[in-house]
Design an enzyme around this catalytic site. Structure first.
Site, PDB file in Angstrom:
ATOM      1  N   CYS A  18       3.786  26.442  43.334  1.00  0.00           N
ATOM      2  CA  CYS A  18       3.635  27.524  42.359  1.00  0.00           C
ATOM      3  C   CYS A  18       2.954  27.081  41.086  1.00  0.00           C
ATOM      4  CB  CYS A  18       5.010  28.109  42.017  1.00  0.00           C
ATOM      5  SG  CYS A  18       5.982  28.612  43.432  1.00  0.00           S
ATOM      6  N   GLY A  55       5.043  36.858  44.195  1.00  0.00           N
ATOM      7  CA  GLY A  55       4.539  35.608  43.639  1.00  0.00           C
ATOM      8  C   GLY A  55       5.477  34.459  43.909  1.00  0.00           C
ATOM      9  N   CYS A  56       5.390  33.431  43.095  1.00  0.00           N
ATOM     10  CA  CYS A  56       6.234  32.252  43.274  1.00  0.00           C
ATOM     11  C   CYS A  56       7.702  32.637  43.285  1.00  0.00           C
ATOM     12  CB  CYS A  56       5.965  31.263  42.136  1.00  0.00           C
ATOM     13  SG  CYS A  56       7.049  29.823  42.175  1.00  0.00           S
ATOM     14  N   PHE A  57       8.420  32.176  44.303  1.00  0.00           N
ATOM     15  CA  PHE A  57       9.817  32.603  44.416  1.00  0.00           C
ATOM     16  C   PHE A  57      10.719  32.022  43.343  1.00  0.00           C
ATOM     17  CE2 PHE A  57       9.757  29.753  48.518  1.00  0.00           C
ATOM     18  CZ  PHE A  57       9.515  28.612  47.768  1.00  0.00           C
ATOM     19  N   TRP A  58      10.289  30.999  42.632  1.00  0.00           N
ATOM     20  CA  TRP A  58      11.119  30.451  41.559  1.00  0.00           C
ATOM     21  C   TRP A  58      11.461  31.523  40.521  1.00  0.00           C
ATOM     22  CZ3 TRP A  58       7.758  25.532  40.197  1.00  0.00           C
ATOM     23  CH2 TRP A  58       7.854  24.602  41.240  1.00  0.00           C
TER      24      TRP A  58
END
Length: 228
Positions: A18, A55-58
């Site tokens: 990410c 988007g980025c799962f974070w």
């Protein structure tokens, strides 16, 4: 020695995740106060699951982990098969997976339509096609994965409502995908923002999302963090 190398490799992958370098002109995801949904979820009692790709799962996980009524948020992959549900494969762009977060919630405290409002308000920018912020690729696509007829109807109605409201200058590209098997991501991805608050990516892209939740939708924010 092999175990130490494996652990170091995991950390290296997490650091690279990410966080692809992109031109400075790429803006952060927009945050808006999306309207209350016209169509209300009518779910039975008991814990439910909802799946969000944005988007980025974070960052997706970080926001939902701060929502009252959410009992867990798990980063993972959805859309492909078991053989490709691995970060190095997904991030290469050759799988059909999207980075996705499984949200388990109590509808007596927070409903699915309210989770949708949070998703479209502060989790991601629904007008960015196959990317979010600095990250590009179909595995960063914007998608909802309903797991019941009620969720599907509410999701479709809310997207239609947002399109009619003309909140963004660009069209909404969020897709409603058919539910397939969800595969939890590698352990080093779970609760990443919580465990790494000083990581440069978290500071730049994800901490502002949690702050936006607190500022724009305070009724849906708790300071405590619910781990996956």
């Amino acid at each position: 020695m092999n175990r130490i190398r494996a652990s170091f490799a995991a950390v290296a992958l997490a650091t690279a995740a990410c966080s692809q370098a992109m031109p400075a002109a790429v803006a952060a995801e927009e945050t808006v106060r999306a309207p209350v949904a016209d169509r209300i979820s009518r779910e039975s009692e008991g814990l439910k699951n909802a799946y969000f790709a944005g988007g980025c799962f974070w960052g997706v996980e970080a926001v939902f982990s701060h929502v009252p009524g959410v009992t867990s948020a798990v980063s993972g992959y959805h859309g492909g098969n078991a053989a490709t549900a691995k970060y190095d494969i997904v991030s290469s762009g050759v799988s059909q997976h999207a980075e996705t977060v499984k949200v388990t919630y109590d509808p007596k405290i927070v409903r699915y339509d309210q989770l949708l409002r949070i998703f479209f308000s502060v989790v991601h920018d629904p007008t960015q096609l196959n990317r979010q912020g600095p990250d590009r690729g179909a595995h960063y696509r914007s998608a909802l994965i309903p797991v019941s007829a009620d969720q599907r109807a509410v999701a479709r109605a809310y997207i239609d409502q947002l399109e009619a409201a003309d909140i963004w200058d660009r069209p909404i590209v969020t897709k409603i995908e058919t539910a397939k098997r969800f595969y939890p991501a590698e352990p080093y991805h779970q609760d990443f923002a919580h465990k790494n608050p000083r990581h440069s990516y978290i500071v730049r892209w994800d901490a502002p999302k949690v702050a936006a939740l607190r500022r724009l939708l305070p009724q849906h924010h708790r300071s405590s963090f619910k781990t996956g």
